[in-house]
Structures are given as structure tokens and as C-alpha cells.
Design a protein around this motif. Structure first.
Motif, PDB file in Angstrom:
ATOM      1  N   ARG A  48     -10.586  -4.324 -32.433  1.00 10.14           N
ATOM      2  CA  ARG A  48     -10.069  -3.477 -33.491  1.00 10.14           C
ATOM      3  C   ARG A  48     -10.441  -4.027 -34.866  1.00 10.14           C
ATOM      4  NH1 ARG A  48      -4.385  -0.272 -33.585  1.00 10.14           N
ATOM      5  NH2 ARG A  48      -5.006   1.053 -35.295  1.00 10.14           N
ATOM      6  N   PHE A  58     -18.907  -0.371 -35.578  1.00 10.56           N
ATOM      7  CA  PHE A  58     -18.187   0.888 -35.604  1.00 10.56           C
ATOM      8  C   PHE A  58     -17.790   1.356 -34.206  1.00 10.56           C
ATOM      9  CE2 PHE A  58     -18.142   5.545 -35.520  1.00 10.56           C
ATOM     10  CZ  PHE A  58     -17.104   5.756 -36.401  1.00 10.56           C
ATOM     11  N   LYS A  73     -15.070  -0.858 -32.629  1.00  8.46           N
ATOM     12  CA  LYS A  73     -13.808  -0.661 -33.331  1.00  8.46           C
ATOM     13  C   LYS A  73     -13.171   0.668 -32.933  1.00  8.46           C
ATOM     14  CE  LYS A  73     -11.857  -0.325 -37.884  1.00  8.46           C
ATOM     15  NZ  LYS A  73     -11.543  -1.363 -38.832  1.00  8.46           N
ATOM     16  N   THR A  74     -13.973   1.741 -32.977  1.00  6.51           N
ATOM     17  CA  THR A  74     -13.424   3.065 -32.663  1.00  6.51           C
ATOM     18  C   THR A  74     -12.917   3.121 -31.227  1.00  6.51           C
ATOM     19  OG1 THR A  74     -15.221   3.836 -34.041  1.00  6.51           O
ATOM     20  CG2 THR A  74     -13.908   5.512 -32.954  1.00  6.51           C
ATOM     21  N   THR A  75     -13.688   2.554 -30.311  1.00  7.93           N
ATOM     22  CA  THR A  75     -13.261   2.557 -28.911  1.00  7.93           C
ATOM     23  C   THR A  75     -11.922   1.861 -28.754  1.00  7.93           C
ATOM     24  OG1 THR A  75     -15.598   2.302 -28.402  1.00  7.93           O
ATOM     25  CG2 THR A  75     -14.067   2.081 -26.570  1.00  7.93           C
ATOM     26  N   VAL A 106      -9.602   1.212 -31.061  1.00  9.02           N
ATOM     27  CA  VAL A 106      -8.509   1.944 -31.708  1.00  9.02           C
ATOM     28  C   VAL A 106      -8.081   3.109 -30.828  1.00  9.02           C
ATOM     29  CG1 VAL A 106      -7.910   3.402 -33.663  1.00  9.02           C
ATOM     30  CG2 VAL A 106      -9.132   1.269 -34.048  1.00  9.02           C
ATOM     31  N   ALA A 107      -9.054   3.855 -30.305  1.00  2.00           N
ATOM     32  CA  ALA A 107      -8.722   5.002 -29.457  1.00  2.00           C
ATOM     33  C   ALA A 107      -7.962   4.551 -28.217  1.00  2.00           C
ATOM     34  CB  ALA A 107     -10.006   5.732 -29.053  1.00  2.00           C
TER      35      ALA A 107
END
Lengths: 255, 432
Positions: free
Chosen positions: B251, B256, B259-261, B263-264
Motif C-alpha cells: 500500500r 501504481f 499499490k492499487t491492488t 488498496v483494493a
């Protein structure tokens, strides 16, 4: 300084910065920096707060990234290549304003950590080297303590010793005495002066003008992200050229 | 002026303090009766404690430990203490404790979970205490496979083959890292997965035919009671911390996609009740998996509990990371440590230390949440209590059973809490 003769400057280039620019977002924090540091040179960088002096030396070991221009340290150009960055960092020691010792490790462990993991030195050898430098900064008896048990001045000397354990060829000092009580400043400066006398290439961001006069062979004055004036200490303090420098010097030396 | 000059010619010896300043009297005055309001509160609290003890005390003191039905229990109490008196009937525990602990695990095989439990304590030793020999860590590392084999039985070669995957990962890493560092890491992740999918089972079969050695195989529906809770709880605890740490680091990543994975993943699983995930584990997953795939229900539940808990863990660890001054990262960078070295040697030891209360709180929560599996008709202790109570002999009993189950969970959770306090004290080096 009586021992000034030992402080020899060579022609060999240690750091070469050419047309370097840096922005924080849209803010142009370093503007067209050109600077050559020879091996053995001791440079003091001063200037008002926010002038970019800390950012400049933090660019030299890539704690900050520059967007334009070229920085070559010890023949290695700093780019986004991680290998180069790690190589430069292991050759360049840095001392911070707030010491940044590792509070969960003893003094000895603080000193041996990087040699063991980065340089792959056997633990026993690393400890020997660490004790050597602790003696040098005059606190070998504190080796088994934790940073929180030491005074600010002692912590900063440990931080210097920690950098030295990596046998760096260049040392960067980022306002090393600014967070210290007045009576502790001297012990740290003494350590730095000793280091200078041994011929270490040093760049110090500091407001200790006494130190600048004693050991520096060049003073750089920065304002608004630019190098406004640089000269040898005597000339710089007695005969400043630019109005901005004069104003700054009158403010810090005026009382 | 002569009066102001004074020299003492006789030194006074110390005298005994007045009784109001020492001992129990002083303590009581300061802590119990320091003012009218505190005096009233103290008296009210004393009365409250008295009422509880007066109610429960006699009930406990009249407890019956040997009887075969609730009616018999009541008869014994009335016979010994008089008409209308009530007493605890712990006879039900005496008769059914094995069921609450082991569920429907075959009686003659109780030694297997018991041995697993003992081995678990051995495996935990080097993880929890630094004075335990470090060599034992190898056993801790192999313990999950050992436990799996002991509990479920079957051929010994399957867990051995599963463990071999780490060898496969290491080999892949060593072979490919000289070619490319990143490739080595990717291969170390992919190779064991491929191995597990395609080679593991056939290899175990070959070894089993060559050298048959195994225990009686048990099905997951034979698991139950506190055994089931601990299997799910301990696995969840063991796997959710590392996963949580990775998620927390992900996170904070500059990359990118990573991080996105993360967070999701975190937000997704934190935003859903655990029960929902358990239902997905028990019902929905079967729709998505290829028909005929036998995917053990306990394994599915462990995966869901782990994922759920890891999402929480990630946020707890992130809190610890946020508490670290930036200077720590910079000092590690300036010394030339690479990302993983800095994380392992500098950042994580400090961040995890800060997060200990939160992490252990999560562990305890996870452990107790395992009782939720009763909703997907697994036999957790509470579900077994319900079925014991449905039994004609013990119909109408509840306090005794729930006290027992409560004590079982307490016996696990309280040491965790104490250990976390011990660890915090031990790691306290900042001398603030």
C-alpha cells in the motif's frame, strides 16, 4: 589552524554537478546548480532557511531526485538506476540534523549494521572497525547502550562514527549541530575538524561560521535555490561581493 | 541581627511516620475514600461485588461433577442441600468435555490432535522466546506440514512433497538470479506454485507406492469443537501477519499497480462481514472451481479467515509504519541498504513493535471469530454446545457449558495478551 598543512586538496574530481535543476511539484527549488568538488576539499554551504542548501546535498546521495542536469559522484552518474544509487550511497556518508540513529539497536549494532549487510564484512571485523571509530569520537564506553540513553552530542558523534564505518570517500553533513544544546556543539565540531584534518572530502551545511573559518577551503552561499556567491573563507567573510551575502552575514554575525 | 544567625548543635533523628501516612490505611484513604463521591462509588462497587459473589458462590459451591442427566444433577443437589436449592451441574462437562474439545474426531485417535498441540508449543518456542535454541526454528518452519499430516492423516509423502516446494523455490531463485534479479524473484514465486499444481500430488503418489507410510485419513467433517477453532485460528494467525505486512508495504509502494491492488484488496475485504466471506467459502467457491475439484472446506475457511484478518493487519502495520520518522528511512538509504534490507532490519522491527497491541488485538479477535464457522455448519464449540443441549439428558443446561467454552477460549487469548505485554517491555529500548 596549525595542522592545516595536512589538509591537502587534490586535482581529482570527487563530485561534479552540471546545470542541475530540481522542482518540488511546481516550485523550482534548485536552479542551475554548477559545482565541482575536488577530493580533499572541505566546503561549507550556508544561506537562509529555504534557500535549498539541504536539498542540494541531499541530491548528492539521491535522497532527493533531480529532474535536470547531471550529478557525477566518484565517477558514477546518479540516474534512476538503483545499482548506481546504492553504489554512490555506500561511498558517501551522511550525517543528519536529527542524528537518525536506529533506536532499536545498540550503538555497536548501529555502527556494524551497514558494513555487515552492505559491505558483507564479517561481524567480528565490523565490530573491530566500529570500536575503532567509537574511540575516535571518544565514546567507546557507550557501545552497549541504546541511542536513547545518550546525550544529543554523543548521539551525533555516534552518527558520524556510523557513517565512517562504511569507509566513505565523501562525507555530507546536513546541519549537524542545529539540533544540539550549545554546550554540545563543540564536541561535535571538534570531531568534524579532526575529520577534516585527515583529508576527508566534506560538504557541510551549517551556520557555524567559526567552523567555516577554521577548516573550510570554500564557502558557498545559497539563496532562492541558487548559488549566489562562493569564495575562500577569508574573502567570503571579510569582503563579500553580493548585497544578499552582506545582508545574510550581517544578520548571523551581527550580534 | 544576631538572632538571624543560627547553627544547629543537635541533629534530629528521624521519627516514625503517623499511621495515616503509611501502610494500608494510607492506601485506602488515597485510593478508595479520597472524597465523598469516591467513597460512595467504593461502597456501591463493594455491594455489587457482594451481590455477584453471593449469587454465584453458593451455586458454584453446590456443583455436581458426577451425574448422567440434568435431572439426576438436580436431584443430587436437592438431596444434599435441601429442597429448592440450585447448584452447578458440571457433570455435563465431565461427560462431554472430549466432544467439546475434539468434536467428532475418532476417540481412538485423540492422541493425534493432542500430540499436534504439544508439538505446536515446541514450534512456538523459538518464535516467541529468544532464549530457545535457534536451530529449533527449522522445526517451526516444518510444523504446519507436520500438523497437517497428524491431523488429517494420509500418506506422509504428501506433506513432504509440499515442503519440497520451498526447495524448488530456492533452486529457481539461485539458478535465475544471476541472469536477472527480478526474474529470480518471480521464478521463486511461480515455480513452487506450478510445482504444487502439477508435480506435488504425482510425486507423493510415486513415493507412497515405493515406500508406503501413513496414518488413517480423516475427513474435514470429522473435525469439530475447540480443535476446529484452534486449527482455523492458529493457521489464520500464522498466515495473516506476513500477508498483512506485505499488503501494508504494498500500500505504501510507489508502483501504481502494486499499490492499487493492495488498496483494493484491503478495502474490499475489510468492507465485507466475515460471515459473508465464510458463506462464499462454503457455497459460492464451488461454483467457480472446475467441477470435480475437491477443495477442502476447512482449507477454504482458513483462506477466507486469513484474507479477512490480513486486511485488518495491513492497516495496523501501516499505522506502525506511519509512526516512524522519515529520518529512519533516510538513514537506512544513506547507508546504502537496499529496500528489503531496510525494511527487514530498520523499518519493520520498529513498526511492528509500535503495532504489537493492535496486532495481538487482531489475533485475539480472529481467534474468537472462528466460532462464526457454525453458520456454515461446521461444528465449532458453540455449535456442539447447542447439540449437547438438544440432547434429552442435558436439555435445559447452559451456564456450565458456556462457562467451559468461555474458559477454553480465555485460556488461549489471555496468554496472547500477556505475551504481547512481555514483548513490549522486552523491546522497549527508546528510554523515553
Amino acid at each position: 589552524m596549525a595542522t592545516a598543512a595536512k589538509m591537502t586538496v587534490t586535482d581529482e574530481v570527487a563530485i561534479q554537478i552540471t546545470a542541475m535543476n530540481k522542482w518540488y511539484g511546481t516550485f523550482h527549488v534548485l536552479r542551475d546548480i554548477n559545482m565541482t568538488v575536488s577530493r580533499g576539499e572541505r566546503i561549507v554551504v550556508c544561506g537562509p532557511s529555504g534557500s535549498g542548501k539541504s536539498t542540494l546535498i541531499r541530491c548528492i546521495n539521491r535522497l532527493e531526485e533531480h529532474q535536470q542536469g547531471q550529478i557525477i559522484v566518484d565517477g558514477t552518474e546518479l540516474t534512476s538506476d538503483l545499482k548506481n544509487i546504492d553504489k554512490v550511497r555506500s561511498e558517501v556518508g551522511m550525517v543528519f540534523q536529527h542524528f537518525n540513529l536506529f533506536p532499536h539497536l545498540t550503538i555497536l549494532e548501529n555502527l556494524t549494521l551497514a558494513p555487515i549487510w552492505v559491505r558483507k564484512v564479517p561481524k567480528k571485523d565490523a565490530e573491530e572497525v566500529a570500536m575503532h571509530f567509537l574511540k575516535k569520537v571518544k565514546i567507546p564506553e557507550q557501545a552497549a547502550k541504546y541511542p536513547g540513553q545518550l546525550s544529543g552530542g554523543q548521539q551525533q558523534r555516534v552518527a558520524i562514527a556510523r557513517s565512517l564505518c562504511m569507509k566513505p570517500r565523501i562525507m555530507l553533513f546536513d546541519e549537524p549541530t542545529s539540533a544540539l544544546d550549545p554546550e554540545m556543539i563543540k564536541e561535535v565540531l571538534d570531531t568534524m575538524i579532526e575529520l577534516a584534518q585527515e583529508g576527508m572530502t566534506m560538504i557541510c551545511v551549517t551556520h557555524e561560521m567559526g567552523f567555516a573559518q577554521a577548516v573550510a577551503n570554500r564557502v558557498i552561499f545559497m539563496d532562492q535555490g541558487q548559488i549566489v556567491e562562493q569564495n575562500e573563507p577569508k574573502e567570503f567573510f571579510n569582503n563579500p561581493k553580493s548585497d544578499r551575502t552582506k545582508l545574510f552575514l550581517s544578520q548571523i554575525l551581527g550580534h | 541581627m544576631a538572632d538571624t544567625a543560627f547553627v544547629r548543635d543537635k541533629m534530629l533523628a528521624p521519627q516514625k511516620a503517623p499511621s495515616s501516612e503509611v501502610g494500608a490505611l494510607r492506601w485506602m484513604r488515597e485510593n478508595l475514600f479520597s472524597g465523598p463521591l469516591n467513597t460512595i462509588l467504593t461502597l456501591a462497587a463493594l455491594y455489587f461485588v457482594y451481590v455477584i459473589v453471593a449469587t454465584i458462590g453458593p451455586w458454584l459451591s453446590r456443583s455436581v461433577w458426577n451425574a448422567s442427566t440434568l435431572q439426576e444433577c438436580r436431584a443430587i443437589v436437592e438431596a444434599s442441600f435441601g429442597e429448592g436449592k440450585k447448584g452447578a451441574c458440571f457433570a455435563v462437562i465431565n461427560e462431554r468435555w472430549q466432544q467439546i474439545i475434539f468434536g467428532f474426531y475418532p476417540r481412538d485417535l485423540y492422541w493425534r490432535p493432542t500430540l499436534t498441540m504439544v508439538l505446536m508449543l515446541v514450534a512456538l518456542g523459538p518464535v516467541l522466546f529468544t532464549w530457545v535454541p535457534r536451530k529449533l526454528l527449522w522445526f517451526s518452519f516444518a510444523f504446519p506440514a507436520v500438523a497437517f499430516w497428524l491431523l488429517w492423516g494420509g500418506t506422509v509423502w504428501l506433506p513432504v512433497a509440499i515442503l519440497l516446494a520451498f526447495g524448488v523455490a530456492y533452486a529457481a531463485y539461485r539458478v535465475l538470479t544471476p541472469v536477472n534479479g527480478l526474474l529470480g524473484i518471480v521464478a521463486a514465486i511461480i515455480a513452487p506454485i506450478l510445482y504444487w499444481l502439477y508435480l506435488c500430488a504425482p510425486l507423493a503418489n510415486v513415493l507412497e507406492t515405493a515406500l508406503p507410510f501413513g496414518l488413517r485419513t480423516l475427513q474435514s467433517h470429522e473435525f469439530g469443537g475447540f480443535l476446529l477453532s484452534s486449527v482455523i485460528g492458529v493457521s489464520g494467525i500464522a498466515f495473516s501477519l506476513p500477508l498483512g505486512i506485505l499488503l501494508a508495504l504494498g500500500r505504501q509502494s510507489d508502483l501504481f499497480v502494486v499499490k492499487t491492488t493492495c488498496v483494493a484488496f484491503i478495502e474490499g475485504f475489510r468492507g465485507v462481514p466475515l460471515i459473508t466471506l465464510l458463506f462464499v467459502a462454503s457455497l459460492l467457491l464451488n461454483y467457480f472451481l472446475p467441477p470435480g475439484t475437491e477443495f477442502d472446506v476447512i482449507l477454504r475457511v482458513i483462506i477466507m479467515v486469513t484474507i479477512f484478518s490480513a486486511a485488518y493487519m495491513a492497516e495496523v502495520v501501516r499505522g506502525g509504519l506511519a509512526a516512524l520518522p522519515r529520518g529512519q528511512y533516510e538513514a537506512a538509504d544513506a547507508l546504502g541498504l537496499d529496500y528489503w534490507q531496510a525494511q527487514r532490519l530498520i523499518i519493520m522491527p520498529q513498526a511492528l513493535k509500535v503495532s504489537i497491541p493492535g496486532i495481538v488485538g487482531n489475533f485475539i479477535g480472529l481467534f474468537k471469530d472462528t466460532t462464526l464457522v457454525s453458520f456454515i455448519s461446521l461444528q465449532d464449540p458453540l455449535q456442539l454446545v447447542a447439540s449437547i443441549r438438544a440432547n434429552q439428558e442435558w436439555n435445559g443446561i447452559y451456564w456450565e457449558l458456556f462457562i467451559f467454552v468461555g474458559l477454553l477460549f480465555f485460556a488461549f487469548c489471555f496468554p496472547m495478551s500477556r505475551y504481547s505485554m512481555y514483548l513490549e517491555r522486552k523491546l522497549k529500548t527508546d528510554h523515553r
